[in-house]
Every structure is written in C-alpha cells, then in structure tokens.
Design a protein around this motif. Structure first.
Motif, PDB file in Angstrom:
ATOM      1  N   TYR A  17       0.837  -1.385  -0.001  1.00 48.34           N
ATOM      2  CA  TYR A  17      -0.094   0.041   0.293  1.00 48.34           C
ATOM      3  C   TYR A  17       1.041   1.138   0.077  1.00 48.34           C
ATOM      4  N   HIS A  37       0.930   5.149   0.576  1.00 48.01           N
ATOM      5  CA  HIS A  37      -0.130   6.385   1.006  1.00 48.01           C
ATOM      6  C   HIS A  37      -0.193   7.517   0.074  1.00 48.01           C
ATOM      7  N   GLN A  72      -0.054  10.558   1.136  1.00 43.67           N
ATOM      8  CA  GLN A  72       1.413  11.394   1.321  1.00 43.67           C
ATOM      9  C   GLN A  72       2.418  10.491   1.650  1.00 43.67           C
ATOM     10  N   THR A  73       3.327  10.174   1.005  1.00 44.30           N
ATOM     11  CA  THR A  73       4.221   9.125   0.869  1.00 44.30           C
ATOM     12  C   THR A  73       5.177   9.264   2.268  1.00 44.30           C
ATOM     13  N   TYR A  74       5.368   8.207   2.869  1.00 38.88           N
ATOM     14  CA  TYR A  74       6.524   8.426   4.250  1.00 38.88           C
ATOM     15  C   TYR A  74       7.716   7.829   3.460  1.00 38.88           C
ATOM     16  N   LEU A  75       8.704   8.723   3.822  1.00 39.28           N
ATOM     17  CA  LEU A  75      10.048   8.250   3.387  1.00 39.28           C
ATOM     18  C   LEU A  75      10.912   8.067   4.357  1.00 39.28           C
ATOM     19  N   PHE A  76      11.437   7.121   4.747  1.00 38.13           N
ATOM     20  CA  PHE A  76      12.367   7.000   5.902  1.00 38.13           C
ATOM     21  C   PHE A  76      13.497   7.694   6.018  1.00 38.13           C
TER      22      PHE A  76
END
Lengths: 208, 236
Positions: free
Chosen positions: A76, A78, A80-84
C-alpha cells in the motif's frame, strides 16, 4: 495471486463507512477506485493491504501454485508517502534488507527505473513531491509485488511528474503487477486502468 | 579572589596529574550511572512505545503517575530505597545498602520515568505512517518497532542524554543508599559535598569541573540531536 474481499465492512456498527464490500483484484489487473473525499477509499485500501482489521468480513490472498514465493504480495502506498529518514538508496533497499537480501543490481534497476539513480545518496526528505512519489514506487517495485494499492499518487504533482507516474504505471501493468488506483485525475487513470470500482453511499460497486 | 584562582589552578593541576583517587571517584560515577541507564533503557523504551500505541484501561493513570515521578526529589527516592534495603527492610536480606548496586537501583528509579516520558513523547510525535509503511514493505512487528526506533533515534538519544545528565548529577539518593565510601561508593557529587564540608575545596572544584565539562558536552550533543531530529523539529 488474487486479493479477495468478502462482505467487508468498516466504520461504526450504527454508521458504517461502507458495508458488505465484495470484490476480487487479480495480479496484472489495473483498477480505478472512484469515490468522494471521505468515502473510505484509503480505509478500504488499508484493509486490503492488511494494515487495518475490518469490522466484519474478510480479505484473503489466494495464490496460484506456480507463483514465486519471494514476491511481496500486496503493498500500500500512502497518499502522502512516508520516506524513511535516510538517503534515497537506503529507502529502496529497506524491504530487501528485511528479507536478508543484498541484491544491489535490483536496487540499481529500481533507482534507474524511477530516474533517481543520479540522486541516490541524497537525503530522502530533500526530494520534491514528484521524486518522493517515484521513490515510493521504486521502493515498492524492488520487492516485485503482485498487487500495489496506490492512494492518490498524483496529488500535489506537476504535469511532468504526473506524466512520469503515468508512464511508470503503464510499465507496472506490462510487468503483470496488479494495482488499485484511487485518483481524482481522470487524465491519469484513463489510459492506466481497465476496470472501475465505485465506493459511494457506503457500497462498493464494480463496473467495467 | 586570588584564593579562588589558586584553588581553580590547583584543581586543574590535580585533574591533569591523573590523581588516582579523583579519577577513581569519576569512574564510580560513570560506572554506576551508565549501568543504571543501560538497565533502564530497553524496558523504558518498550513501556513508552506501549503507552503511545496501545489503548488499555488505566493508560492515562499510568502516564500521570510517570509524569508525577519526574518531579520526585532524589532524596525521597533515596529515603524510600534506604528503608527497603536497610537491615530491617523487606529487601534487607540482600545486603545491598551502601553498595554500588544500591546506587544503580536508585538511579534506575530516577531515570526510568524520565526515559519513559520522553520516549512516549517521541513515539507520539512520530509520524503514524512509519509503522504502516514498514509493515506494508514486509516488516514483522519487531522489525517495524526497530524501524520506528530508527526514525525517532535523535529524540530517543536526547532522552538518553537528558536521563544520564539527571542521574550523574544527583546527590541525594547516591549519598543515602551509597554511603559515600571511598573507592567503593563515593561518586562525584557525594565527594563534592564531603570535600566542601571539610573545607577542602581543591578536589571539590576539580570534580565540579568534570561535571561542568560533562554538562557542556551533553548539552552540545543535545543541541546537535535537536537540529537533526525530524520529531524534535516538528515538536518545537
């Protein structure tokens, strides 16, 4: 692989967000998920990805015997994509490291595919909106997923970035990766999807 | 004024000479405080995570108690621990009073609430998508937890630095349960108190300089961590 939803409901019992949603998503299938803001698209996708437990009903992953075992089943992405909080390359390597793989050529390929190879050592939180979306896709693609659930991948993107995402989706489809795409940009999805799911009035309606 | 300068210069000379007794006292301080920190760290982080991510009856009471414990004076912790460890106390059979393990226990009690409270804040301020992203990319629960730890690493390091600063500089508990025994339980703060009482300022000032230097290093580290932490930046 098939992702089978059977009578899935979510929300409060007295006021469900959606109820009795039943559908099947195959790997290699490209589906556009329609729905107004707040209709429950993200929630449905998270349930399909196993990130949320539905109020009722079930989601099953049905595998064919011949399918490769080392493929990630469902990923999946998001809205608003989460980047480490590390660099671009380490973000792409993340899923492979979890599996104990150190396949640098796969990582190189994914970075090149997303046109991020020239900035692979840059801190991920310094990327632009379009680069972030491409990195999120590359990070998922390196795991060779059978199904990707994309939650508004085109939000806040300029025309050029949207075209790149569109091109990447076409390539995914060509590789046999199935995806469910929630998106309000009709020009993006018109060429990328071959089925439509409508989430409206608390019901999931399937249409070709 | 001249006398103050002379004391300062003598203290610096004592530090530079590598005085065994002085550096032995510094060694006791570091040994006790680092042991307490290492023992308290993992349980405190785990409890902070559980309080941040799980809903259960009594959760808010637990958080309120932990926050209240932040303000408990060190001498009160020392008093309670003294009563527990003294010969007539329930833990008297273990003969821990006036030993380094007793000091370690006291410092664990002092730093544990601080570590839990600060890690709870770090986990609550962390982006809720971290765990979902990790899980969807194939992480199991433990891997997702370690990913979250990595994402909030600077905030957690700030918690560790703050907790270490609190326990290495405390005097009340160490004095009461340690007993200030030379070469055994005398640490920087109890030695300063003793030497000052005796009117021997040189060693007190030398040890004070060690504490001040440590404080400077810790604060510079904390500032660097804050400038590098996404979570702390968002919170500020």
């Amino acid at each position: 692989m098939r992702l089978v939803l059977t009578n899935v409901s979510q929300g409060f019992a007295a006021q469900p967000l959606f109820s009795n949603a039943s559908a099947t998503l195959h790997s290699g299938q490209a589906v556009h998920l329609h729905g107004a803001n707040g209709a429950g698209k993200s929630t449905l996708m998270k349930i399909m990805a196993g990130l949320q437990t539905p109020l009722t009903g079930r989601v099953e992953r049905v595998f064919d015997k011949a399918e490769k075992n080392n493929r990630q089943a469902v990923i999946y992405l998001h809205q608003q994509t989460y980047l480490f909080d590390t660099n671009v390359r380490a973000n792409v390597e993340y899923g492979l490291k979890l599996r104990g793989e150190k396949n640098t050529s796969k990582v190189d390929e994914a970075l090149e595919w997303a046109r991020l190879d020239h900035i692979q050592n840059r801190a991920a939180h310094h990327l632009s909106g379009g680069e972030r979306q491409r990195l999120a896709l590359a990070r998922a693609l390196v795991l060779d997923p059978q199904v990707i659930l994309l939650d508004e991948p085109s939000s806040n993107l300029d025309v050029e970035s949207m075209e790149r995402i569109q091109h990447m989706l076409a390539e995914l489809k060509g590789k046999g990766t199935g995806y469910l795409l929630a998106c309000h940009q009709k020009n993006l999805v018109s060429q990328c999807c071959d089925q439509n799911w409508y989430l409206q009035n608390g019901q999931l309606v399937i249409a070709d | 004024m001249t006398e103050l300068w002379q004391t300062l210069l003598q203290a610096l000379a004592q530090l530079a000479s590598g005085d065994d007794q002085l550096w032995g006292i510094v060694g006791v301080s570091f040994s006790v405080s680092l042991s307490a920190l290492l023992i308290a760290l993992l349980p405190a982080l785990t409890l902070g995570f559980v309080l941040a991510y799980y809903q259960f009856p009594g959760r808010w009471i637990a958080i309120s108690i932990l926050n209240s414990l932040l303000a408990v004076p060190t001498v009160v912790v020392g008093l309670v621990l003294y009563m527990l460890l003294s010969r007539a106390g329930p833990l008297g059979d273990y003969h821990l009073l006036f030993t380094q393990p007793a000091m370690v226990i006291g410092q664990i009690l002092l730093c544990f609430p601080l570590l839990v409270s600060m890690s709870l804040s770090a986990f609550q301020a962390a982006d809720q998508r971290v765990l979902e992203t990790a899980r969807t990319l194939g992480a199991n629960r433990w891997q997702a937890f370690t990913t979250l730890l990595f994402e909030v690493r600077f905030a957690l390091m700030a918690a560790v630095v703050t907790a270490f600063g609190r326990i290495i500089a405390e005097v009340g508990c160490a004095m009461m349960v340690g007993g200030n025994i030379l070469h055994h339980t005398r640490n920087i703060t109890t030695a300063i108190a003793l030497e000052t009482g005796k009117g021997e300022f040189v060693q007190g000032v030398a040890l004070g300089l060690v504490l001040l230097s440590l404080s400077l290093v810790l604060n510079v580290s904390l500032g660097w961590m804050q400038s590098n932490s996404r979570v702390l930046r968002q919170a500020s």
